[in-house]
Scaffold this active site. Structure first.
Site, PDB file in Angstrom:
ATOM      1  N   ASP A  27       0.992  -1.030  -0.107  1.00 17.70           N
ATOM      2  CA  ASP A  27       0.133  -0.361  -0.130  1.00 17.70           C
ATOM      3  C   ASP A  27       0.748   1.269   0.107  1.00 17.70           C
ATOM      4  O   ASP A  27       1.807   1.499   0.707  1.00 17.70           O
ATOM      5  CB  ASP A  27      -1.198   0.314   1.105  1.00 17.70           C
ATOM      6  CG  ASP A  27      -1.759   1.306   0.574  1.00 17.70           C
ATOM      7  OD1 ASP A  27      -3.296   0.970   0.253  1.00 17.70           O
ATOM      8  OD2 ASP A  27      -2.131   2.275   1.838  1.00 17.70           O
ATOM      9  N   HIS A 168      -5.205   5.021   6.310  1.00 20.22           N
ATOM     10  CA  HIS A 168      -5.124   5.713   5.773  1.00 20.22           C
ATOM     11  C   HIS A 168      -3.012   5.992   5.853  1.00 20.22           C
ATOM     12  O   HIS A 168      -2.809   6.874   5.288  1.00 20.22           O
ATOM     13  CB  HIS A 168      -5.661   7.186   5.419  1.00 20.22           C
ATOM     14  CG  HIS A 168      -6.470   7.344   4.653  1.00 20.22           C
ATOM     15  ND1 HIS A 168      -6.935   6.702   3.206  1.00 20.22           N
ATOM     16  CD2 HIS A 168      -8.087   7.953   5.091  1.00 20.22           C
ATOM     17  CE1 HIS A 168      -8.049   6.847   2.965  1.00 20.22           C
ATOM     18  NE2 HIS A 168      -8.933   7.220   3.963  1.00 20.22           N
ATOM     19  N   ASP A 173      -2.697  -0.241   6.565  1.00 21.79           N
ATOM     20  CA  ASP A 173      -3.220  -0.549   4.850  1.00 21.79           C
ATOM     21  C   ASP A 173      -3.369  -2.202   4.574  1.00 21.79           C
ATOM     22  O   ASP A 173      -4.269  -2.633   4.606  1.00 21.79           O
ATOM     23  CB  ASP A 173      -3.618   1.095   4.033  1.00 21.79           C
ATOM     24  CG  ASP A 173      -4.367   1.893   4.805  1.00 21.79           C
ATOM     25  OD1 ASP A 173      -4.752   1.927   5.918  1.00 21.79           O
ATOM     26  OD2 ASP A 173      -4.731   3.007   4.012  1.00 21.79           O
TER      27      ASP A 173
END
Length: 597
Positions: A27, A168, A173
């Site tokens: 991510d 976030h 994530d």
């Protein structure tokens, strides 16, 4: 002599099974959404195999550019945090080594992989060509809307009970995506997906049944038009439009078609009927008409034009606003069509905020008082005609103001709302000001839409032409490039009555005269499809369109709502660029712990 034992291997042994596949779940956090213009601020990755974590990778990255306040609030990453962090040129080789020999997994993989590819190009590194699995696409294939309303990472993590909640930040994530991946793989086992090739074929959403029906595209013309998928009984399943019928229909049988429902539709389809059109506008109009007439089960939009609503200013002694399904030919004034009942309610509430029309449904008389006023009169939201507090002439002036704003000058209706907006902003009551601003936008857009439609539907006959698409205009004509010809339309009371093409080197007037002679007759009492009229309006407003003939002037009110639409667009663009410009400073997300004695 002993004979060797032969063992029948299972299918999942032909390829490496998923339980032995190594995945690197990655991510990224970035400064924006464009891999070409924005930069990476954080990389987080988890390497897993057989359901076990084999390693984690996390680092902040100095993007070399300032991080906007919006991104900082979203991710929690600030310029101070990345100051002193390594640049992407140092981080990228370490990440590629961490992920070497594995399958790359990401939620909305095109975003993350796009940034990684762009970074490799910038640093002069070769992209290793990882196999890629997108958990968002996989979830859309596996889960139904009855289970989850959407396939966002936060929604899936909550649905599957992930051990980490996405926030976030890259590593958190990535950890949440690992749990989502394992849960999805568990679902796939019951569907017979056991190996990586089967998993990638499954996410491609192209079943063998779809591939076997590629012959349905054979013989279709490479021309603009409408295509209709039909089942064995001839019932329309799906209606679509394209500038190239053959090319578009072929896409339903390859991996570029990613909509789950389309695979189901292709499985039921037995034939595809093409309807060749003169140019793309005719194709769009025919598509809208076919969808409204047949309501194909696999079309989501434009199926129920009858669900639109109208706002009616009733014709009585003390008029009031009422939401009705149609506009009937009577003395009452109407605003519409509005897209839904909800939009009609929003416009009604905005008008009530600007003009103190009564909101009750009682039958009122100018000769006697009916009853005592309700609470709305006490707070200034109603002029209380039921108590006789307002003369009939003064109340009629309020109703005429609303009707005049719908048909022409919208400023007297918007003025009270603008003054209220200024007062609330001056008092720093920003939340209430935002509500009023949204109500102004609601009224303006509804009035502007009606005025634009009425300007077109009020013309008995209109002929327009625009330069044809060069590629399609030259088909079968032998015309040289640079001389495309003309796309021509005949519009009667907002409906497309005829469409044609004057090829290059052909005088357009004979084509126009032939179209006028064969154009459909439009009954003035027959209301045009709103989406059809809007489609025609968009075409007429494109650059290069020329009006050839009109029985009435095509015009909108000088002080109508259309003049305020550009102001609304500029205001929306400004707020999008600076989302905190009209708000107070954000409150603290947490309070400090209470000091103990």
């Amino acid at each position: 002599m002993a004979h060797p034992a032969y063992v029948q291997t299972s299918l999942d042994e032909l390829d490496e099974p998923l339980r032995l596949t190594t995945f690197t779940v990655v991510d990224l956090e970035t400064t924006g959404g464009s891999a070409a213009a924005d930069a990476i601020t954080e990389v987080g990755a988890v390497r897993v195999c057989g359901g076990e974590v084999r390693g984690e990778f996390q680092t902040l990255v100095d993007p070399g550019v300032p991080i906007t306040p919006f991104v900082s609030v979203l991710t929690g990453i600030t310029d101070a945090m990345v100051s002193g962090s390594p640049r992407i040129g140092s981080v990228l080789p370490a990440f590629l080594e961490f992920a070497r020999g594995s399958v790359l997994v990401a939620h909305n993989a095109p975003f993350d992989v796009g940034f990684l590819r762009a970074a490799c190009i910038d640093q002069g590194l070769a992209w290793p060509g990882f196999p890629v699995v997108d958990t968002a696409l996989l979830a859309r294939r596996v889960l139904t809307r009855d289970e989850v309303p959407n396939c966002k990472l936060g929604t899936l993590a909550a649905f599957f009970g992930a051990g980490t909640s996405p926030n976030h930040r890259a590593l958190a994530d990535a950890r949440a995506t690992v749990d989502v991946l394992h849960a999805l793989i568990g679902r796939l086992g019951s569907l017979g997906v056991q190996s990586l090739p089967e998993l990638r074929a499954f996410t491609a959403q192209v079943s063998p049944a779809q591939r076997r029906k590629r012959h349905l595209a054979d013989g279709l013309p490479a021309a603009p038009g409408v295509y209709v998928f039909r089942d064995a009984q001839g019932t329309p399943l799906y209606v679509g439009t394209s500038r190239n019928l053959r090319s578009r229909v072929r896409q339903y049988f390859v991996a570029s078609e990613t909509r789950t429902r389309m695979g189901e539709m292709v499985g039921l389809a037995e034939r595809v009927d093409p309807i060749v059109c003169a140019h793309p506008l005719e194709a769009q109009v025919r598509e809208l008409r076919l969808i409204a007439a047949h309501k194909p089960r696999y079309n989501r939009r434009s199926k129920f034009p009858e669900r639109s609503a109208w706002l009616k200013l009733t014709d009585e002694a003390f008029p009031r606003l009422s939401i009705v399904p149609t506009a009937r030919g009577e003395a009452a004034a109407y605003l519409g069509p509005l897209r839904s009942q909800r939009q009609a309610e929003a416009v009604r509430d905005a008008i009530h905020d600007a003009v103190p029309l009564r909101q009750c449904t009682d039958r009122l008389s100018v000769r006697r008082v009916v009853r005592a006023a309700c609470a709305l009169a006490g707070i200034g939201r109603c002029s209380a005609p039921c108590e006789g507090k307002v003369p009939a002439a003064d109340y009629a002036a309020l109703a005429d103001l609303v009707a005049a704003a719908w048909a022409g000058d919208v400023r007297p209706l918007i003025g009270p709302l603008e003054r209220k907006l200024a007062e609330l902003s001056a008092a720093q009551r920003y939340e209430q000001a935002a509500v009023v601003r949204d109500r102004i936008a609601t009224v303006v857009r509804a009035c502007a839409r009606m005025q634009r439609l009425q300007a077109l539907t009020g013309i008995d006959e209109l002929v327009a032409a625009r330069p044809a698409d060069d590629k399609h205009a030259r088909r079968d004509t032998g015309a040289r490039p640079g001389h495309p010809g003309w796309d021509i339309v005949v519009v009667r009371r907002g409906r497309l009555a005829a469409a044609g093409v004057a090829p290059a080197g052909t005088a357009p007037w004979p084509v126009i005269e032939a179209l006028l002679a064969t154009a459909d007759t439009v009954d003035p009492e027959h209301e045009a499809l709103t989406e059809e009229s809007e489609c025609i309006l968009r075409w007429l407003e494109e650059p290069g369109v020329r009006l050839v003939h009109a029985t009435h002037p095509w015009a909108v009110p000088a002080h109508g709502a259309g003049g305020l639409v550009s102001w609304l667009a500029a205001d929306s663009a400004q707020r999008a660029a600076s989302p905190f410009a009209d708000r107070r400073p954000l409150p603290m997300s947490a309070r400090p712990a209470r000091a103990s004695a």
